[in-house]
Design a protein around this motif. Structure first.
Motif, PDB file in Angstrom:
ATOM      1  N   SER A  32       0.832  -1.209   0.000  1.00 39.62           N
ATOM      2  CA  SER A  32       0.000   0.000   0.000  1.00 39.62           C
ATOM      3  C   SER A  32       0.864   1.256   0.000  1.00 39.62           C
ATOM      4  N   LEU A  33       1.911   1.245   0.792  1.00 35.60           N
ATOM      5  CA  LEU A  33       2.838   2.376   0.834  1.00 35.60           C
ATOM      6  C   LEU A  33       3.502   2.574  -0.531  1.00 35.60           C
ATOM      7  N   ALA A  34       3.929   1.475  -1.161  1.00 36.48           N
ATOM      8  CA  ALA A  34       4.551   1.565  -2.478  1.00 36.48           C
ATOM      9  C   ALA A  34       3.568   2.105  -3.517  1.00 36.48           C
ATOM     10  N   LEU A  35       2.336   1.637  -3.458  1.00 39.37           N
ATOM     11  CA  LEU A  35       1.314   2.103  -4.396  1.00 39.37           C
ATOM     12  C   LEU A  35       1.069   3.600  -4.225  1.00 39.37           C
ATOM     13  N   ASN A  36       1.024   4.061  -2.989  1.00 38.63           N
ATOM     14  CA  ASN A  36       0.863   5.487  -2.736  1.00 38.63           C
ATOM     15  C   ASN A  36       2.055   6.272  -3.287  1.00 38.63           C
ATOM     16  N   ALA A  37       3.250   5.711  -3.162  1.00 35.67           N
ATOM     17  CA  ALA A  37       4.445   6.384  -3.674  1.00 35.67           C
ATOM     18  C   ALA A  37       4.428   6.464  -5.205  1.00 35.67           C
ATOM     19  N   VAL A  38       3.863   5.455  -5.855  1.00 27.49           N
ATOM     20  CA  VAL A  38       3.743   5.483  -7.319  1.00 27.49           C
ATOM     21  C   VAL A  38       2.774   6.571  -7.739  1.00 27.49           C
ATOM     22  N   LYS A  39       1.657   6.668  -7.023  1.00 23.07           N
ATOM     23  CA  LYS A  39       0.613   7.622  -7.398  1.00 23.07           C
ATOM     24  C   LYS A  39       0.906   9.042  -6.932  1.00 23.07           C
ATOM     25  N   THR A  40       1.766   9.198  -5.918  1.00 22.38           N
ATOM     26  CA  THR A  40       2.072  10.512  -5.357  1.00 22.38           C
ATOM     27  C   THR A  40       3.597  10.673  -5.294  1.00 22.38           C
ATOM     28  N   PRO A  41       4.219  11.095  -6.390  1.00 25.07           N
ATOM     29  CA  PRO A  41       5.689  11.165  -6.432  1.00 25.07           C
ATOM     30  C   PRO A  41       6.319  11.991  -5.312  1.00 25.07           C
ATOM     31  N   GLU A  42       5.632  13.030  -4.843  1.00 25.04           N
ATOM     32  CA  GLU A  42       6.214  13.864  -3.786  1.00 25.04           C
ATOM     33  C   GLU A  42       6.324  13.140  -2.452  1.00 25.04           C
ATOM     34  N   SER A  43       5.655  11.982  -2.325  1.00 28.22           N
ATOM     35  CA  SER A  43       5.711  11.238  -1.070  1.00 28.22           C
ATOM     36  C   SER A  43       6.784  10.151  -1.080  1.00 28.22           C
ATOM     37  N   ARG A  44       7.562  10.052  -2.129  1.00 30.97           N
ATOM     38  CA  ARG A  44       8.500   8.942  -2.274  1.00 30.97           C
ATOM     39  C   ARG A  44       9.609   8.936  -1.230  1.00 30.97           C
ATOM     40  N   ALA A  45      10.168  10.070  -0.903  1.00 35.75           N
ATOM     41  CA  ALA A  45      11.254  10.099   0.089  1.00 35.75           C
ATOM     42  C   ALA A  45      10.748   9.621   1.446  1.00 35.75           C
ATOM     43  N   ALA A  46       9.578  10.085   1.835  1.00 32.61           N
ATOM     44  CA  ALA A  46       8.991   9.646   3.108  1.00 32.61           C
ATOM     45  C   ALA A  46       8.624   8.164   3.050  1.00 32.61           C
ATOM     46  N   ALA A  47       8.165   7.714   1.888  1.00 29.61           N
ATOM     47  CA  ALA A  47       7.800   6.308   1.732  1.00 29.61           C
ATOM     48  C   ALA A  47       9.016   5.413   1.917  1.00 29.61           C
ATOM     49  N   ARG A  48      10.155   5.865   1.441  1.00 25.69           N
ATOM     50  CA  ARG A  48      11.377   5.059   1.571  1.00 25.69           C
ATOM     51  C   ARG A  48      11.722   4.846   3.049  1.00 25.69           C
ATOM     52  N   VAL A  49      11.579   5.900   3.859  1.00 27.77           N
ATOM     53  CA  VAL A  49      11.856   5.796   5.289  1.00 27.77           C
ATOM     54  C   VAL A  49      10.820   4.893   5.960  1.00 27.77           C
ATOM     55  N   SER A  50       9.550   5.113   5.660  1.00 24.65           N
ATOM     56  CA  SER A  50       8.483   4.298   6.252  1.00 24.65           C
ATOM     57  C   SER A  50       8.606   2.838   5.838  1.00 24.65           C
ATOM     58  N   MET A  51       9.038   2.617   4.612  1.00 25.33           N
ATOM     59  CA  MET A  51       9.179   1.261   4.121  1.00 25.33           C
ATOM     60  C   MET A  51      10.223   0.487   4.921  1.00 25.33           C
ATOM     61  N   ALA A  52      11.275   1.154   5.334  1.00 20.77           N
ATOM     62  CA  ALA A  52      12.292   0.496   6.155  1.00 20.77           C
ATOM     63  C   ALA A  52      11.680   0.010   7.470  1.00 20.77           C
ATOM     64  N   ASP A  53      10.822   0.829   8.069  1.00 19.40           N
ATOM     65  CA  ASP A  53      10.149   0.424   9.312  1.00 19.40           C
ATOM     66  C   ASP A  53       9.229  -0.774   9.080  1.00 19.40           C
ATOM     67  N   ILE A  54       8.472  -0.736   7.994  1.00 19.37           N
ATOM     68  CA  ILE A  54       7.566  -1.836   7.684  1.00 19.37           C
ATOM     69  C   ILE A  54       8.358  -3.118   7.419  1.00 19.37           C
ATOM     70  N   GLU A  55       9.468  -2.984   6.737  1.00 19.86           N
ATOM     71  CA  GLU A  55      10.283  -4.157   6.430  1.00 19.86           C
ATOM     72  C   GLU A  55      10.841  -4.783   7.706  1.00 19.86           C
ATOM     73  N   HIS A  56      11.210  -3.958   8.686  1.00 15.46           N
ATOM     74  CA  HIS A  56      11.677  -4.475   9.972  1.00 15.46           C
ATOM     75  C   HIS A  56      10.544  -5.207  10.705  1.00 15.46           C
ATOM     76  N   GLN A  57       9.332  -4.655  10.619  1.00 17.62           N
ATOM     77  CA  GLN A  57       8.178  -5.336  11.219  1.00 17.62           C
ATOM     78  C   GLN A  57       7.957  -6.696  10.556  1.00 17.62           C
ATOM     79  N   GLY A  58       8.116  -6.730   9.236  1.00 15.41           N
ATOM     80  CA  GLY A  58       7.970  -7.987   8.501  1.00 15.41           C
ATOM     81  C   GLY A  58       9.027  -9.003   8.921  1.00 15.41           C
ATOM     82  N   ASP A  59      10.261  -8.537   9.111  1.00 13.69           N
ATOM     83  CA  ASP A  59      11.325  -9.436   9.577  1.00 13.69           C
ATOM     84  C   ASP A  59      11.005  -9.986  10.958  1.00 13.69           C
ATOM     85  N   ASP A  60      10.466  -9.125  11.823  1.00  7.29           N
ATOM     86  CA  ASP A  60      10.088  -9.582  13.167  1.00  7.29           C
ATOM     87  C   ASP A  60       8.968 -10.623  13.096  1.00  7.29           C
TER      88      ASP A  60
END
Length: 151
Positions: free
Chosen positions: A14-42
């Motif tokens: 969902s975060l990636a899809l939002n980043a595709v549709k809203t280019p100005e949110s991509r930098a923030a999405a990259r940071v948030s994605m790291a947090d989500i990925e850590h949750q997934g690893d946990d």
């Protein structure tokens, strides 16, 4: 446990899809994605911990490990997609959005299969996921060249 791991992966898609549709949110999405990925690893670590401590399971242990690893791969690939889209300032456009939407639909079907007790329902959802995977590959192949030339 798999349903929880899928839920986290859906958050990433969902975060990636939002980043595709809203280019100005991509930098923030990259940071948030790291947090989500850590949750997934946990969540994956929890699946491994619990499965390793059980003497018996209703399903084959190796199948559960493989499913968890595959779900983790989806999240890792989504993380890489967001990172590379940001790094290359790429514009995946409609094809990229469609591929991500199909990934989300597939994950929903995997979750339905993982939580169902009806063998027919499980089989139908698993077959639908395989079909969606082919669609995702086709849309990704179309989106990649367009995103690299549109930048």
């Amino acid at each position: 446990m798999l349903a929880h791991q899928i839920h986290i992966t859906l958050d990433g898609v969902s975060l990636a899809l939002n980043a595709v549709k809203t280019p100005e949110s991509r930098a923030a999405a990259r940071v948030s994605m790291a947090d989500i990925e850590h949750q997934g690893d946990d969540a994956r670590a929890e699946v491994i911990r619990v499965m390793s401590s059980r003497v018996t399971t209703h399903l084959d242990r190796e199948d559960l490990f493989r499913a968890s690893r595959s779900i983790d791969d989806v999240l890792d690939n989504t993380r890489d997609f967001v990172r590379e889209m940001t790094m290359w300032d790429a514009a995946p456009g409609e094809q990229g959005a469609t591929a991500l939407e199909q990934v989300a639909e597939s994950l929903e079907k995997v979750r339905a299969a993982a939580t169902s007790t009806d063998p027919v329902d499980v089989r139908e959802n698993c077959l639908a996921v395989r079909k969606e995977a082919g669609q995702v590959r086709r849309h990704t192949r179309k989106a990649l060249p367009r995103s690299l030339t549109a930048s």
